[in-house]
Structures are given as structure tokens and as C-alpha cells.
Motif scaffolding. Structure first.
Motif, PDB file in Angstrom:
ATOM      1  N   TRP A 204       0.826  -1.210   0.000  1.00 11.70           N
ATOM      2  CA  TRP A 204       0.000   0.000   0.000  1.00 11.70           C
ATOM      3  C   TRP A 204       0.864   1.265   0.000  1.00 11.70           C
ATOM      4  O   TRP A 204       0.808   2.091   0.915  1.00 11.70           O
ATOM      5  CB  TRP A 204      -0.948   0.011   1.202  1.00 11.70           C
ATOM      6  CG  TRP A 204      -1.937  -1.113   1.210  1.00 11.70           C
ATOM      7  CD1 TRP A 204      -2.084  -2.082   0.252  1.00 11.70           C
ATOM      8  CD2 TRP A 204      -2.903  -1.404   2.219  1.00 11.70           C
ATOM      9  NE1 TRP A 204      -3.082  -2.957   0.601  1.00 11.70           N
ATOM     10  CE2 TRP A 204      -3.609  -2.572   1.802  1.00 11.70           C
ATOM     11  CE3 TRP A 204      -3.254  -0.805   3.417  1.00 11.70           C
ATOM     12  CZ2 TRP A 204      -4.617  -3.130   2.550  1.00 11.70           C
ATOM     13  CZ3 TRP A 204      -4.265  -1.363   4.179  1.00 11.70           C
ATOM     14  CH2 TRP A 204      -4.943  -2.504   3.739  1.00 11.70           C
ATOM     15  N   LEU A 206       0.724   4.047  -1.434  1.00  9.00           N
ATOM     16  CA  LEU A 206       0.048   5.341  -1.401  1.00  9.00           C
ATOM     17  C   LEU A 206      -0.137   5.849   0.023  1.00  9.00           C
ATOM     18  O   LEU A 206      -0.337   7.047   0.238  1.00  9.00           O
ATOM     19  CB  LEU A 206      -1.316   5.252  -2.105  1.00  9.00           C
ATOM     20  CG  LEU A 206      -1.280   5.066  -3.630  1.00  9.00           C
ATOM     21  CD1 LEU A 206      -2.695   4.948  -4.189  1.00  9.00           C
ATOM     22  CD2 LEU A 206      -0.547   6.228  -4.299  1.00  9.00           C
ATOM     23  N   THR A 207      -0.049   4.948   0.994  1.00  7.90           N
ATOM     24  CA  THR A 207      -0.143   5.364   2.400  1.00  7.90           C
ATOM     25  C   THR A 207       1.222   5.730   2.970  1.00  7.90           C
ATOM     26  O   THR A 207       1.325   6.058   4.153  1.00  7.90           O
ATOM     27  CB  THR A 207      -0.751   4.233   3.255  1.00  7.90           C
ATOM     28  OG1 THR A 207       0.155   3.122   3.290  1.00  7.90           O
ATOM     29  CG2 THR A 207      -2.090   3.779   2.688  1.00  7.90           C
ATOM     30  N   ASP A 210       6.308   2.395   1.433  1.00  2.00           N
ATOM     31  CA  ASP A 210       6.869   2.096   0.121  1.00  2.00           C
ATOM     32  C   ASP A 210       8.210   1.370   0.157  1.00  2.00           C
ATOM     33  O   ASP A 210       8.765   1.027  -0.878  1.00  2.00           O
ATOM     34  CB  ASP A 210       7.010   3.376  -0.704  1.00  2.00           C
ATOM     35  CG  ASP A 210       7.863   4.440  -0.021  1.00  2.00           C
ATOM     36  OD1 ASP A 210       8.628   4.092   0.904  1.00  2.00           O
ATOM     37  OD2 ASP A 210       7.749   5.621  -0.401  1.00  2.00           O
ATOM     38  N   GLU A 402       2.702  -4.285  -3.869  1.00  2.00           N
ATOM     39  CA  GLU A 402       1.936  -3.049  -3.658  1.00  2.00           C
ATOM     40  C   GLU A 402       0.486  -3.312  -3.275  1.00  2.00           C
ATOM     41  O   GLU A 402      -0.152  -2.484  -2.631  1.00  2.00           O
ATOM     42  CB  GLU A 402       1.976  -2.187  -4.923  1.00  2.00           C
ATOM     43  CG  GLU A 402       3.345  -1.629  -5.266  1.00  2.00           C
ATOM     44  CD  GLU A 402       4.252  -2.648  -5.939  1.00  2.00           C
ATOM     45  OE1 GLU A 402       5.463  -2.369  -6.042  1.00  2.00           O
ATOM     46  OE2 GLU A 402       3.756  -3.723  -6.347  1.00  2.00           O
TER      47      GLU A 402
END
Length: 466
Positions: A204, A206-207, A210, A402
Motif C-alpha cells: 500500500w 500510497l499510504t 513504500d 503493492e
């Protein structure tokens, strides 16, 4: 003099560590995004399963490699976690299958607000939009602006702690700061006696999760294992008849196992020990394959394959077999509560078109069975029942990192001391998903992160001051 502790990462593990450290330390909590707990917020959108009421030994067995979480779970178990939540005004209740949820009226946004408010009330200084770019144990003088929430005064850092407290620090952390509404980036330095890294995994993104912190640690001589997905979906080559008409439909009450393509059954195992051998496949073998288990539950048909509660526990075994270049299938029992004999009796005298209704198989179940059954098998009652009880579906691969709920990989356990400190930097601790451990969904992941935060915080509090 208070110990100065830097906590980097504003997820559950980092927030928990900062909260407990604040009892006796000066705590600075850094988050690279615009708010704390972004992945926590996303994970709780459909209902926050915050822990699980498995008994102590069963709870420990849910984590792998075996023993990696024993000490933190003994130190801070589910009861202690629920007591802490009550202290914050977040009562919980037990749902189905031992899962624990916040009581009605406490959604994930409110829970995060209560934790954040409590951190501020306890004196934790929170720095948002601070992305770690390097760290060192070689201190030199530097200048910075204190960009904590509610503080806009220019101050001297580097030796700020020496000037303010007479306490010489031994760690320096450098951040790229990009404040909301401003185009330019600034470089900031902050010093500490101890530090906790809770930088998350790589799912995830986008949170903010990364995994880009890997390069920073590698620059400091700390080995990492490339991330791979866990608690994720599997890719299956659906025919159009399934993909076009049944995507989004659930397959309920299944029993699923993982099977080698040569039909030698191997089911998902979450209980065996990570091997010492450091082959590529073994780096991720934190579940092993010595003991067979089955997975029960529901799977969701997606356009790419299957995901859901019946799939996630199998992922460690699937991942291991894929890493070993083995062909594999999922073996599905659509009627686990019935014997083959009982099922045959229901359809032996019926037409093929009535098989589904007689066995209470819905259209999605029938479509999946038909997709992987030869015509001559599908129309023969006894052979059809064989497929109902054991339908084998080839697995192509796992979904990408991801998309996964969690990951394996990250900090190699061999680079950590028993207390989760880095062997090369004994005053820096690593917790949460950035460490190479695994657990299923169902409250185990959050329990592990919160327990690690509490455990490491109390270790640092017990350390002598410089």
C-alpha cells in the motif's frame, strides 16, 4: 536528565513506542506523510479487527519465524493491549472466531485521533512531512528549524540537546522536509540518545509504506531481504466465463489446500522454523513446509484470480513453492461438511442440469467447477462429485507487493540482537513490518506491531543514561 529518543514512523508500532517512552523520555516522533497512521486508517475502513483472542501459545504459533514474537507477546498480550485501549477510551468486544473489534462508535478515524491526542498530551513532539534520508553515529554541529506540530521557532539542533540539557547525544538523523503548502524542500538534522525505526513494509505505497528506506540502511552496512507479498491474492488464468460473469462474487464455506502439480499434497503451514540456509528461496521461508494444515473460509473471485480469508493463510506455502520454481495448484473442497457418498446420493439419479441445485452450489461455484473440469467428468455424477470435493486450480503467481495487506522481507533477523536493536547500531531499534516476520490477518498483524512498540519502548527506558 531525560533520554532523548527519536521514533521514525507514525504507524501503530511507532505510535505505541512513542506513547510509552513519553513516561520518562523526551520523545520526537517523525512521520514522512501529512498525518500519522495512514495505513492504519486504510486497514480499518471496513471494520478494524484490532487483535485476536487466541490463547497464548496459539497466538505465538501464528507468527513466524517460530519464536520471533514470543517475548513481545509474553510481555504485552491481547489483554494488556485491550486494557491500554480502554485507558484511551476505546472499549473492545469479541466478534466471531476470536476476532476483537472496537465497540460501536469508535471508528478507525476516531481511534487514531484518540491516540494522536494522547501522544500530544503526554508531551510527544510530532513532526510531519519529515522523510528520513540518512543517519549516523558520528555527531557534528548543525542548524535547523524545529518543525514540530505547533512550533515555528528557529532553534539550534545538532548540539541543541547539549545546550538545553547538558546531555551529549550520539545519534544524528537527517530528514528531507516538505511542509504542506510550500514548494521548497529543506534538510533538517535531529540528534538522539536512542532511536526506534518503525518505517513499515512495502505494501500500500500510497499510504507511505513504500519500502524506500531499504537504501538508507544498506548504506549503513545493514543487509535487507527484498520484499515479497503476504496476505494477498493469487493469480489464476480464469476463462472468460468466470471472469466476465462472476468477478466480485464470493465462494463460501471452502476448505483449501496447496498442492504440488505432481499431486503430492502440501498444505499451508504457519508453524515451522526458518531455515538457516540462506538461499534465495529460504530467505522468505519463514513459514516452512514440514507440517500440513488446511485453510477454511471464504474466497472472493476477482478478475485476476482469488483472494480472501481462505486464501491468505496459504500464501506462505504458495510463496515458498513459487520461490522454489515448483508448479502448484489450489485444491478446493466446496462441500467440506459432506462426504462424497452423501453428495453422490443427492445427485445420482438426477440430470446434469440439476446437480448444482441438488447440492446447493450457486452459479459462481458451478462456473468455477466447470472451468476446471472436463466435459466427461462434469456430466458423470460420481466424477462430478470428485471435483466438488477436490477441484484443482493452477496458481500462476502472487499479486504484487503493492497490493498485499502485508509483506515479508526487510530487515534480516540475523542483523538484529534479541531486543530488536541493530547489531551495528546498538542504540537503534527496529520494529513493525520493516522486520522480516509474518503473520496472518485476523488481528495478528496489529497485535504484533503494538506489542513490539511497547516491548522496545520499555527496553529503552531501562537503559542507563549517557
Amino acid at each position: 536528565m531525560s533520554k532523548i529518543v527519536v521514533v521514525i514512523g507514525g504507524g501503530p508500532a511507532g505510535m505505541m513506542a512513542a506513547w510509552h517512552l513519553s513516561e520518562s523520555c523526551e520523545v520526537k516522533l517523525f512521520e514522512k506523510g501529512p498525518q500519522l497512521g495512514r495505513k492504519f486508517l486504510l486497514a480499518g475502513r471496513g471494520g478494524l479487527n484490532i487483535t485476536h483472542l487466541a490463547d497464548r501459545e496459539e497466538l505465538k504459533r501464528a507468527y513466524s519465524p517460530i519464536g520471533v514474537m514470543d517475548k513481545v507477546l509474553d510481555y504485552f498480550d491481547q489483554a494488556a493491549f485491550r486494557d491500554w485501549l480502554i485507558h484511551l477510551g476505546i472499549p473492545t468486544y469479541e466478534g466471531t472466531s476470536g476476532k476483537v473489534f472496537p465497540e460501536k462508535g469508535n471508528d478507525v478515524a476516531l481511534i487514531l485521533k484518540k491516540i494522536t491526542d494522547s501522544l500530544l498530551q503526554r508531551g510527544v513532539t510530532i513532526y510531519l512531512n519529515h522523510r528520513l534520508i540518512r543517519f549516523t553515529d558520528d555527531i557534528s554541529l548543525g542548524y535547523a528549524k524545529d518543525t514540530a506540530i505547533g512550533n515555528t521557532d528557529d532553534i539550534l539542533t545538532g548540539f541543541t540537546d547539549v545546550i538545553a540539557t547538558g546531555n551529549k547525544t550520539n545519534l544524528r538523523f537527517t530528514f528531507d522536509v516538505h511542509e504542506s503548502g510550500q514548494e521548497e524542500h529543506r534538510t533538517m538534522h535531529y540528534d538522539a540518545d536512542f532511536a526506534i525505526l518503525a518505517l513499515g513494509g512495502a505494501s500500500w505505497p500510497l499510504t507511505g509504506s513504500d519500502g524506500k528506506w531499504v537504501e538508507i540502511l544498506q548504506q549503513n552496512g545493514i543487509s535487507t531481504i527484498p520484499f515479497q507479498p503476504s496476505n494477498c491474492g493469487v493469480n489464476i488464468n480464469w476463462p472468460d466465463s468466470v471472469r466476465e460473469f462472476h468477478t466480485g462474487k464470493p465462494l463460501k464455506n471452502l476448505v483449501i489446500s496447496v498442492e504440488k502439480a505432481d499431486k503430492s499434497a502440501l498444505t499451508a503451514n504457519v508453524e515451522s522454523k526458518m531455515p538457516v540456509v540462506r538461499s534465495v528461496a529460504d530467505q522468505y521461508n519463514i513459514s516452512g513446509s514440514d507440517h500440513n494444515t488446511t485453510s477454511k473460509g471464504e474466497a472472493l473471485i476477482t478478475d485476476y484470480g482469488l483472494e480472501g480469508t481462505a486464501i491468505y493463510p496459504l500464501i506462505p506455502q504458495v510463496r515458498l513453492m513459487l520461490n522454489n520454481k515448483e508448479n502448484l495448484t489450489l485444491s478446493i473442497d466446496f462441500k467440506p461438511n459432506n462426504t462424497s457418498f452423501q453428495l453422490i446420493e443427492k445427485i445420482v439419479a438426477k440430470k446434469t442440469s440439476s446437480f448444482g441445485k441438488a447440492l446447493t452450489l450457486d452459479s459462481a461455484q458451478m462456473a468455477v467447477i466447470k472451468a476446471f473440469t472436463a466435459k466427461e467428468e462434469f456430466i458423470d455424477a460420481r466424477r462430478f462429485i470428485t471435483k466438488v470435493k477436490k477441484l484443482t486450480i493452477p496458481v500462476q503467481s502472487l499479486r504484487p507487493v503493492e497490493e498485499a495487506i502485508s509483506v515479508v522481507g526487510g530487515i534480516d533477523i540475523t542483523d538484529l540482537a534479541d531486543d530488536f536493536s541493530l547489531r551495528r547500531f546498538p542504540n537503534i531499534y527496529t520494529i513493525g513490518e520493516m522486520v522480516n516476520w509474518d503473520a496472518p490477518t485476523g488481528g495478528y498483524l496489529l497485535q504484533g506491531c503494538f506489542s513490539m512498540g511497547k516491548y522496545v519502548a520499555d527496553i529503552i527506558k531501562s537503559k542507563p543514561h549517557f
